[in-house]
Design a protein around this motif. Structure first.
Motif, PDB file in Angstrom:
ATOM      1  N   SER A  23     -40.493  82.510  -3.793  1.00  0.00           N
ATOM      2  CA  SER A  23     -41.202  83.249  -4.849  1.00  0.00           C
ATOM      3  C   SER A  23     -42.522  83.788  -4.343  1.00  0.00           C
ATOM      4  CB  SER A  23     -41.446  82.354  -6.067  1.00  0.00           C
ATOM      5  OG  SER A  23     -40.219  82.063  -6.690  1.00  0.00           O
ATOM      6  N   GLN A  52     -38.471  85.359 -11.335  1.00  0.00           N
ATOM      7  CA  GLN A  52     -37.775  84.074 -11.524  1.00  0.00           C
ATOM      8  C   GLN A  52     -38.028  83.557 -12.947  1.00  0.00           C
ATOM      9  OE1 GLN A  52     -38.811  81.024  -8.659  1.00  0.00           O
ATOM     10  NE2 GLN A  52     -37.281  79.600  -9.462  1.00  0.00           N
ATOM     11  N   ASP A  96     -35.527  87.485  -7.682  1.00  0.00           N
ATOM     12  CA  ASP A  96     -35.973  86.118  -7.416  1.00  0.00           C
ATOM     13  C   ASP A  96     -35.201  85.131  -8.276  1.00  0.00           C
ATOM     14  OD1 ASP A  96     -37.278  83.866  -6.636  1.00  0.00           O
ATOM     15  OD2 ASP A  96     -39.275  84.484  -7.317  1.00  0.00           O
ATOM     16  N   GLU A  97     -34.232  84.496  -7.662  1.00  0.00           N
ATOM     17  CA  GLU A  97     -33.401  83.489  -8.341  1.00  0.00           C
ATOM     18  C   GLU A  97     -32.892  83.971  -9.691  1.00  0.00           C
ATOM     19  OE1 GLU A  97     -33.960  79.414  -8.056  1.00  0.00           O
ATOM     20  OE2 GLU A  97     -35.361  79.498  -6.375  1.00  0.00           O
TER      21      GLU A  97
END
Ligand SMILES: Nc1ncnc2c1ncn2[C@@H]1O[C@H](COP(=O)(O)OP(=O)(O)O)[C@@H](O)[C@H]1O
Ligand SMILES: [Mg+2]
Lengths: 416, 249
Positions: free
Chosen positions: B41, B85, B170-171
């Motif tokens: 991140s 995220q 991001d994820e």
């Protein structure tokens, strides 16, 4: 000379000047006529002479300085009789007051009477400025809504204060909605130039009446406004008061609501925005003087740059006012380090059988939210504006008059 | 498209990225995998320009220009998109109002005429459908009260509207059930094109079954410790990150 003395001297000079001008005008029209308000002005001048202008040592004026008035606003009177300042159209009937002058023709609405009667408001004077207002009145407007009348369209009062140099204009409004009536009134203060608007508004809501009240203050940043608003509620009356304002050089609102008879219900919503060295101060007091009344206030404030906002919300539950239910919330947002917001709730409760909830907060702009918007291409400035409008959105959404709501959204977002 | 060279970055005075290098060409899809806390991140935030994420040495060039000199909004306008995220909730700002401002800024920067309100609404509805997000979400506050999966789909919805040149996810797969994962994958795959690059930051291999990457990198301790083709992801899945511990690229 100390500022309070200077201001008093200027105020008295301004009042004397106006009285002389109006007496001469009256004489020209007819040798025996006198302006109908001369007794009110005389009483105002007498009271003014006995008063002291406040400085910061006076608790209610701790955060608000009258220094800006030293430029002579009190001693000169805004003399423009026509104006180029425009105001939005919210539908309904419009009445325009320019520098304290009423139009030659007052509107006609079924069940509503308009008159130039000046109702004595000296008993409700919140400060020396009530007396200054009385002493410098050119005209007064009284609006009475007859019993049981339902006025569907809003009455839109456009109050213009305009002058090229420091000067003042006084306006006095008295509104009575009799028992079982329904009425919507919009006070919209606009203007330009370094003008001080001195306003007093009293609103009486009769038994079981339903009154919607808007107080919009969108004068330019260089203006000043010291206003007093009193609301008086009778049995089972319902008043909703929406007060939206942009700060200016000096904006002060003294607001007092009297819940005089049981079952009265008040909803008050307010938004104030102070940017770029402007100032706004709201002093609000709800007098729960009768049992089983409810008051619900939500104010939201935003201050940026070196803007300063003051909020004082007092709830006074009188000894006999059992079953009172009072709520007060004031949430504030600071856009920058130089900005300041002083918010204080004051509870004075002389009764055990009450429900009272209050809270005030002052917070910063959320940097995560700001980054999220910027990461989508929105500029830092625009992001701040969006978040500012987002902060007050719940109050804008709840404005019952859609045209006011739509205009207010544009106006307030432009002021951010 | 993106060239990251020996990047060192710190967050709150703490060194997190310690010499990260990455080269991404137009049209490529890269997956960056790594254990929690490895700096995934941080890399995303550094590239998007979040305050407090400071490049201490090295550089990150986007189409030859150092991102360090660009404001977050300038990066977005140049075509960088970060699907967060943890997308933040913004009560009071409606999703549609937000999309309108965002689209206006980005279209204008690209030299395109911003879409009129009707066309924008139609397009927004189309992409909502594509990511299986009810149109009602356009009226709600940005991410306000959205479930985890709805927030992720809202990110993909924005990405599809904005059509970035470099998308960093991001994820986006974390916390999604298999159906939602497929919806997200479908959205991302629809964006794949020779001019566009995609970086999938993920903790798990399973997203890569649906979006097949050209390259897989393993990030640990603030550096890329291993790079390979898509088979590297399977290897990691079998052996776990501990397999690479002590390993240096
Ligand atoms: N805002 C922050 N302040 C302090 N430490 C942070 C902050 N953000 C991340 N970190 C630290 O940086 C390291 C990397 O975090 P992160 O990039 O979020 O890892 P990943 O996304 O790979 O799980 C962690 O040790 C984390 O605690
Ligand atoms: Mg992470």
């Amino acid at each position: 000379m100390m500022l309070p003395d200077t201001l008093k001297e200027q105020a008295l000079a301004g009042a004397a000047l106006l009285d002389k001008e109006l007496q001469e005008q009256a004489k020209q029209q007819s040798p025996h006529a006198s302006n109908g308000l001369s007794a009110v002005r005389d009483a105002g001048r007498v009271a003014l002479a006995e008063q002291v202008f406040p400085d910061k040592k006076v608790e209610q004026w701790k955060y608000t300085s009258l220094l800006a008035l030293q430029n002579g606003h009190l001693k000169a009177l805004a003399d423009k009789t026509s104006s180029t300042v425009s105001a939005p159209d919210f539908g309904g009937v419009t009445l325009t007051i320019i520098n304290g002058r009423l139009p030659a023709l007052l509107p006609e609405i079924d069940g509503v009477t308009f008159s130039q009667e000046a109702v004595d408001q000296s008993a409700q004077a919140e400060s020396v400025f009530s007396h200054y207002n009385a002493a410098t009145l050119r005209a007064a407007l009284t609006i009475k809504v007859a019993k049981g009348t339902h006025v569907a369209e809003p009455l839109h009062l456009i109050i213009i204060s305009e002058s090229d140099s420091p000067a003042s204009a006084a306006v006095r409004l008295h509104i009575e909605a009799a028992d079982n009536s329904t009425f919507t009134v919009i006070e919209h203060y606009v203007g330009s130039g370094p003008t001080l608007c001195s306003s007093t508004t009293s609103l009486y809501a009769g038994a079981n009446s339903n009154v919607q009240h808007y107080r919009l203050q969108s004068e330019t940043p260089e203006s000043l406004h010291i206003g007093e608003l009193s609301i008086h509620q009778q049995r089972d009356s319902r008043v909703a008061s929406y007060q939206l304002m942009q700060a200016n050089t000096l904006r002060r609102n003294n607001v007092r609501v009297w819940m005089n008879e049981s079952g009265a219900d008040l909803v008050m919503r307010g938004v104030f925005i102070a940017r770029n060295k402007t100032h706004v101060d709201n002093q609000i007091c709800i007098e729960h003087a009768a049992p089983h009344c409810t008051s619900d206030q939500i104010f939201k404030g935003i201050a940026g740059e070196s803007g300063k906002a003051v909020f004082n919300g007092r709830i006074h539950i009188h000894p006999g006012a059992k079953g009172s239910d009072a709520k007060l919330s004031n949430k504030n947002l600071l856009l920058s380090n130089g900005a300041e917001i002083d918010s204080k709730p004051e509870l004075e409760i002389y009764n055990d059988d009450v429900k009272c909830a209050h809270g005030t907060t002052v917070g910063q702009m959320d940097s995560q939210q700001q980054f999220y918007l910027q990461s989508r291409g929105i500029s830092a400035e625009a992001a701040k504006r969006m978040l500012g409008v987002g902060f007050i959105n719940e109050l804008l959404m709840a404005l019952p008059n859609e045209r006011v709501a739509e205009w207010a959204r544009d106006w307030l977002s432009a002021s951010l | 498209m993106l060239e990251v060279k020996d990047l060192h970055a710190s967050v709150a005075g703490k060194d997190i990225l310690k010499g990260l290098s990455l080269h991404i060409k137009p049209g490529e899809v890269h997956a960056i995998m790594g254990p929690n806390g490895s700096g995934k991140s941080t890399l995303s935030n550094v590239l998007a320009g979040r305050d407090g994420y400071e490049i201490t040495s090295g550089e990150a060039l986007f189409n030859g220009v150092s991102v360090a000199d660009m404001l977050p909004e300038e990066r977005a306008r140049a075509g960088i998109f970060l699907a967060f995220q943890y997308p933040v909730e913004i009560p009071g700002v409606s999703n549609m109002e937000f999309l309108k401002s965002s689209m206006e800024a980005i279209y204008t920067a690209r030299g395109q005429e911003p879409l009129d309100a009707v066309t924008l609404l139609r397009k927004a509805r189309e992409v909502c459908k594509l990511v299986d997000l009810d149109q009602q979400f356009l009226k709600r506050g940005v991410n306000e009260g959205f479930s985890g999966g709805e927030k992720k789909r809202n990110e993909i919805m924005q990405m599809l509207l904005l059509e970035p040149r470099l998308a960093l996810l991001d994820e986006t797969d974390s916390g999604l059930d298999i159906d939602a994962l497929q919806v997200v994958a479908k959205g991302v795959n629809s964006l794949r094109s020779p001019e566009r690059s995609i970086v999938l930051v993920t903790h798990y291999q399973r997203l890569l079954d649906y979006i097949v990457p050209d390259f897989v990198h393993v990030l640990a301790g603030g550096r890329i410790i291993k790079s390979g083709g898509k088979e590297l992801a399977h290897e990691l899945e079998d052996k776990g990150y501990s397999w690479l511990e002590g390993h240096d690229a």
